[in-house]
Design a protein around this motif. Structure first.
Motif, PDB file in Angstrom:
ATOM      1  N   ILE A  74      18.854  50.660  65.692  1.00  0.00           N
ATOM      2  CA  ILE A  74      19.254  50.152  64.380  1.00  0.00           C
ATOM      3  C   ILE A  74      19.023  51.225  63.331  1.00  0.00           C
ATOM      4  CG2 ILE A  74      18.922  48.341  62.662  1.00  0.00           C
ATOM      5  CD1 ILE A  74      17.747  46.605  64.945  1.00  0.00           C
ATOM      6  N   LEU A  75      20.095  51.679  62.718  1.00  0.00           N
ATOM      7  CA  LEU A  75      19.999  52.660  61.643  1.00  0.00           C
ATOM      8  C   LEU A  75      19.863  51.934  60.318  1.00  0.00           C
ATOM      9  CD1 LEU A  75      20.175  55.410  60.270  1.00  0.00           C
ATOM     10  CD2 LEU A  75      22.667  55.305  60.512  1.00  0.00           C
ATOM     11  N   ASP A  76      18.700  52.064  59.716  1.00  0.00           N
ATOM     12  CA  ASP A  76      18.428  51.482  58.402  1.00  0.00           C
ATOM     13  C   ASP A  76      18.731  52.550  57.357  1.00  0.00           C
ATOM     14  OD1 ASP A  76      17.397  50.176  56.162  1.00  0.00           O
ATOM     15  OD2 ASP A  76      15.331  50.756  56.653  1.00  0.00           O
ATOM     16  N   THR A  77      19.858  52.441  56.686  1.00  0.00           N
ATOM     17  CA  THR A  77      20.274  53.460  55.724  1.00  0.00           C
ATOM     18  C   THR A  77      19.550  53.267  54.395  1.00  0.00           C
ATOM     19  OG1 THR A  77      22.154  52.115  54.978  1.00  0.00           O
ATOM     20  CG2 THR A  77      22.543  53.663  56.790  1.00  0.00           C
ATOM     21  N   ALA A  78      19.475  54.351  53.633  1.00  0.00           N
ATOM     22  CA  ALA A  78      18.751  54.303  52.362  1.00  0.00           C
ATOM     23  C   ALA A  78      19.514  53.530  51.298  1.00  0.00           C
ATOM     24  CB  ALA A  78      18.456  55.718  51.876  1.00  0.00           C
ATOM     25  N   GLY A  79      20.850  53.513  51.401  1.00  0.00           N
ATOM     26  CA  GLY A  79      21.638  52.746  50.442  1.00  0.00           C
ATOM     27  C   GLY A  79      21.863  53.440  49.130  1.00  0.00           C
ATOM     28  N   GLN A  80      21.539  54.731  49.064  1.00  0.00           N
ATOM     29  CA  GLN A  80      21.746  55.477  47.828  1.00  0.00           C
ATOM     30  C   GLN A  80      23.022  56.298  47.933  1.00  0.00           C
ATOM     31  OE1 GLN A  80      18.127  57.685  47.282  1.00  0.00           O
ATOM     32  NE2 GLN A  80      17.001  55.900  46.553  1.00  0.00           N
ATOM     33  N   GLU A  81      23.457  56.833  46.807  1.00  0.00           N
ATOM     34  CA  GLU A  81      24.683  57.621  46.795  1.00  0.00           C
ATOM     35  C   GLU A  81      24.525  58.839  47.701  1.00  0.00           C
ATOM     36  OE1 GLU A  81      27.566  56.992  45.420  1.00  0.00           O
ATOM     37  OE2 GLU A  81      26.843  55.089  44.634  1.00  0.00           O
ATOM     38  N   GLU A  82      25.523  59.079  48.549  1.00  0.00           N
ATOM     39  CA  GLU A  82      25.512  60.226  49.434  1.00  0.00           C
ATOM     40  C   GLU A  82      26.929  60.732  49.608  1.00  0.00           C
ATOM     41  OE1 GLU A  82      23.927  58.959  53.157  1.00  0.00           O
ATOM     42  OE2 GLU A  82      25.033  57.094  53.150  1.00  0.00           O
ATOM     43  N   ASP A  83      27.071  61.981  50.102  1.00  0.00           N
ATOM     44  CA  ASP A  83      28.416  62.524  50.210  1.00  0.00           C
ATOM     45  C   ASP A  83      29.186  61.857  51.339  1.00  0.00           C
ATOM     46  OD1 ASP A  83      27.993  63.931  52.722  1.00  0.00           O
ATOM     47  OD2 ASP A  83      26.851  65.406  51.587  1.00  0.00           O
ATOM     48  N   SER A  84      30.504  62.022  51.316  1.00  0.00           N
ATOM     49  CA  SER A  84      31.385  61.319  52.243  1.00  0.00           C
ATOM     50  C   SER A  84      31.132  61.705  53.694  1.00  0.00           C
ATOM     51  CB  SER A  84      32.846  61.585  51.876  1.00  0.00           C
ATOM     52  OG  SER A  84      33.116  62.975  51.887  1.00  0.00           O
ATOM     53  N   LEU A  85      30.715  62.962  53.938  1.00  0.00           N
ATOM     54  CA  LEU A  85      30.454  63.397  55.304  1.00  0.00           C
ATOM     55  C   LEU A  85      29.274  62.655  55.902  1.00  0.00           C
ATOM     56  CD1 LEU A  85      30.980  65.259  57.689  1.00  0.00           C
ATOM     57  CD2 LEU A  85      29.506  66.973  56.593  1.00  0.00           C
ATOM     58  N   GLN A  86      28.216  62.456  55.112  1.00  0.00           N
ATOM     59  CA  GLN A  86      27.034  61.765  55.617  1.00  0.00           C
ATOM     60  C   GLN A  86      27.349  60.321  55.980  1.00  0.00           C
ATOM     61  OE1 GLN A  86      24.205  62.472  52.409  1.00  0.00           O
ATOM     62  NE2 GLN A  86      23.109  63.924  53.688  1.00  0.00           N
ATOM     63  N   ILE A  87      28.005  59.600  55.091  1.00  0.00           N
ATOM     64  CA  ILE A  87      28.318  58.197  55.383  1.00  0.00           C
ATOM     65  C   ILE A  87      29.287  58.093  56.546  1.00  0.00           C
ATOM     66  CG2 ILE A  87      30.216  58.029  53.701  1.00  0.00           C
ATOM     67  CD1 ILE A  87      27.627  55.293  54.534  1.00  0.00           C
ATOM     68  N   GLU A  88      30.211  59.061  56.669  1.00  0.00           N
ATOM     69  CA  GLU A  88      31.160  59.042  57.778  1.00  0.00           C
ATOM     70  C   GLU A  88      30.450  59.227  59.113  1.00  0.00           C
ATOM     71  OE1 GLU A  88      35.120  61.477  59.371  1.00  0.00           O
ATOM     72  OE2 GLU A  88      34.462  61.662  57.289  1.00  0.00           O
ATOM     73  N   GLU A  89      29.502  60.160  59.182  1.00  0.00           N
ATOM     74  CA  GLU A  89      28.766  60.390  60.426  1.00  0.00           C
ATOM     75  C   GLU A  89      27.955  59.159  60.819  1.00  0.00           C
ATOM     76  OE1 GLU A  89      28.765  62.876  62.624  1.00  0.00           O
ATOM     77  OE2 GLU A  89      30.394  63.796  61.489  1.00  0.00           O
ATOM     78  N   LYS A  90      27.371  58.494  59.838  1.00  0.00           N
ATOM     79  CA  LYS A  90      26.567  57.304  60.136  1.00  0.00           C
ATOM     80  C   LYS A  90      27.437  56.161  60.628  1.00  0.00           C
ATOM     81  CE  LYS A  90      23.179  58.772  56.747  1.00  0.00           C
ATOM     82  NZ  LYS A  90      22.666  58.627  55.373  1.00  0.00           N
ATOM     83  N   ILE A  91      28.613  56.011  60.048  1.00  0.00           N
ATOM     84  CA  ILE A  91      29.518  54.946  60.480  1.00  0.00           C
ATOM     85  C   ILE A  91      30.079  55.250  61.869  1.00  0.00           C
ATOM     86  CG2 ILE A  91      31.772  53.894  60.010  1.00  0.00           C
ATOM     87  CD1 ILE A  91      31.058  53.977  57.035  1.00  0.00           C
ATOM     88  N   LYS A  92      30.389  56.522  62.144  1.00  0.00           N
ATOM     89  CA  LYS A  92      30.880  56.898  63.470  1.00  0.00           C
ATOM     90  C   LYS A  92      29.820  56.637  64.535  1.00  0.00           C
ATOM     91  CE  LYS A  92      34.253  60.533  62.324  1.00  0.00           C
ATOM     92  NZ  LYS A  92      34.529  61.988  62.403  1.00  0.00           N
ATOM     93  N   TRP A  93      28.555  56.787  64.169  1.00  0.00           N
ATOM     94  CA  TRP A  93      27.455  56.589  65.117  1.00  0.00           C
ATOM     95  C   TRP A  93      27.356  55.134  65.572  1.00  0.00           C
ATOM     96  CZ3 TRP A  93      22.960  53.651  64.750  1.00  0.00           C
ATOM     97  CH2 TRP A  93      21.913  53.965  65.632  1.00  0.00           C
ATOM     98  N   GLY A  94      27.702  54.203  64.715  1.00  0.00           N
ATOM     99  CA  GLY A  94      27.461  52.790  64.997  1.00  0.00           C
ATOM    100  C   GLY A  94      28.508  52.139  65.883  1.00  0.00           C
ATOM    101  N   ASP A  95      28.042  51.147  66.674  1.00  0.00           N
ATOM    102  CA  ASP A  95      28.943  50.272  67.426  1.00  0.00           C
ATOM    103  C   ASP A  95      29.319  49.051  66.598  1.00  0.00           C
ATOM    104  OD1 ASP A  95      28.774  51.822  69.848  1.00  0.00           O
ATOM    105  OD2 ASP A  95      26.800  50.935  70.196  1.00  0.00           O
ATOM    106  N   GLY A  96      28.375  48.582  65.789  1.00  0.00           N
ATOM    107  CA  GLY A  96      28.590  47.410  64.955  1.00  0.00           C
ATOM    108  C   GLY A  96      27.802  47.561  63.666  1.00  0.00           C
ATOM    109  N   PHE A  97      28.066  46.660  62.710  1.00  0.00           N
ATOM    110  CA  PHE A  97      27.539  46.863  61.368  1.00  0.00           C
ATOM    111  C   PHE A  97      27.084  45.551  60.731  1.00  0.00           C
ATOM    112  CE2 PHE A  97      30.528  50.082  62.494  1.00  0.00           C
ATOM    113  CZ  PHE A  97      29.937  51.259  62.066  1.00  0.00           C
ATOM    114  N   ALA A  98      25.995  45.657  59.976  1.00  0.00           N
ATOM    115  CA  ALA A  98      25.560  44.575  59.103  1.00  0.00           C
ATOM    116  C   ALA A  98      25.636  45.106  57.675  1.00  0.00           C
ATOM    117  CB  ALA A  98      24.130  44.149  59.430  1.00  0.00           C
ATOM    118  N   VAL A  99      26.504  44.515  56.870  1.00  0.00           N
ATOM    119  CA  VAL A  99      26.675  44.928  55.480  1.00  0.00           C
ATOM    120  C   VAL A  99      25.933  43.909  54.623  1.00  0.00           C
ATOM    121  CG1 VAL A  99      28.306  45.455  53.635  1.00  0.00           C
ATOM    122  CG2 VAL A  99      28.899  45.977  56.009  1.00  0.00           C
ATOM    123  N   VAL A 100      24.887  44.365  53.939  1.00  0.00           N
ATOM    124  CA  VAL A 100      23.948  43.468  53.271  1.00  0.00           C
ATOM    125  C   VAL A 100      24.096  43.563  51.753  1.00  0.00           C
ATOM    126  CG1 VAL A 100      21.516  42.810  53.072  1.00  0.00           C
ATOM    127  CG2 VAL A 100      22.341  43.890  55.184  1.00  0.00           C
TER     128      VAL A 100
END
Length: 240
Positions: A74-100
């Motif tokens: 489970i990747l617990d993201t910080a939820g702060q502003e980050e560049d598009s490459l970082q968020i893209e890599e994190k989303i590619k890593w996941g199989d499924g998502f919980a958007v809170v």
């Protein structure tokens, strides 16, 4: 679109961890909506309310669901502003998502649609067929704070129907069961899609960016080779 899912069953020593499925879940949302509290509640059954909002962590936890072991990453993201490459890599890593989002924060609710769009957009470029979109659950947290509520249950349900995602309104503070259902629902959706294969834990690869995120073994119920995590261990990650 609210659904009911079973809670993990007790572990049995006779089962083999070698055949366990691995599920990668990314928890997304704005800062201070309760992402870390939700994750820790699921893996320890304890509620801890205060965390360093800049801390990002991959928690590894093994549970038994319907007679089978499941490895959760489970990747617990910080939820702060980050560049598009970082968020893209994190989303590619996941199989499924919980958007809170928090029912006490309208801005966090408004962010849900953008995050869901990013998930679908990024995965559509790497997977074939519309039916292969990863499962996403929308989580409305902090329903216990009724006097501070800014987002109604109806608002959340309407958004989930529009986006065609499962929706859960929960209180991480009040209920372990509600927290567990969030992660179990992602697992069941992946199982339904046929996206999980036993024994895949050692075959997974990650990007250099993902390798930099600290990992924490969080199995308080199993004696495994990973780090055993007790309730007090989390105090290392809580600000004074």
């Amino acid at each position: 679109m609210t659904s009911n899912f079973a809670l993990p069953r007790p572990l049995r020593r006779s089962w083999s961890l070698a055949s366990a499925r691995t599920v990668r879940i990314v928890v997304l949302g704005q800062s201070a909506v309760g992402k870390t509290a939700l994750t820790v509640r699921f893996i320890t059954k304890r509620f801890i309310g205060d965390y360093d909002p800049t801390l990002e962590m991959i928690y590894r936890h093994t549970a038994a669901i319907d007679g089978e072991f499941v490895h959760f990453e489970i990747l617990d993201t910080a939820g702060q502003e980050e560049d598009s490459l970082q968020i893209e890599e994190k989303i590619k890593w996941g199989d499924g998502f919980a958007v809170v989002y928090s029912v006490t924060d309208r801005c966090s609710f408004d962010e849900v649609m953008r995050l869901c769009f990013l998930i679908n957009h990024i995965h559509s470029s790497t997977r074939k067929g519309a039916g292969d979109q990863p499962p996403v659950v929308i989580v409305a947290n902090k329903k216990d704070l009724q006097f501070d509520r800014m987002v109604s249950t109806d608002d959340g349900e309407k958004l989930s129907r529009a986006l065609k995602h499962h929706f859960f309104e929960i209180s991480t503070r009040d209920s372990y069961e509600e927290a567990a259902v969030v992660f179990n629902s992602v697992y069941y959706e992946l199982l339904k899609q046929g996206s999980l294969s036993p024994g895949s834990f050692k075959k997974r690869t990650v990007s250099k960016l993902m390798e930099k995120i600290p990992k924490l073994y969080a199995n308080s119920t199993l004696n495994t080779t990973g780090r055993s995590l007790s309730f007090n261990s989390f105090r290392d990650y809580i600000p004074e």
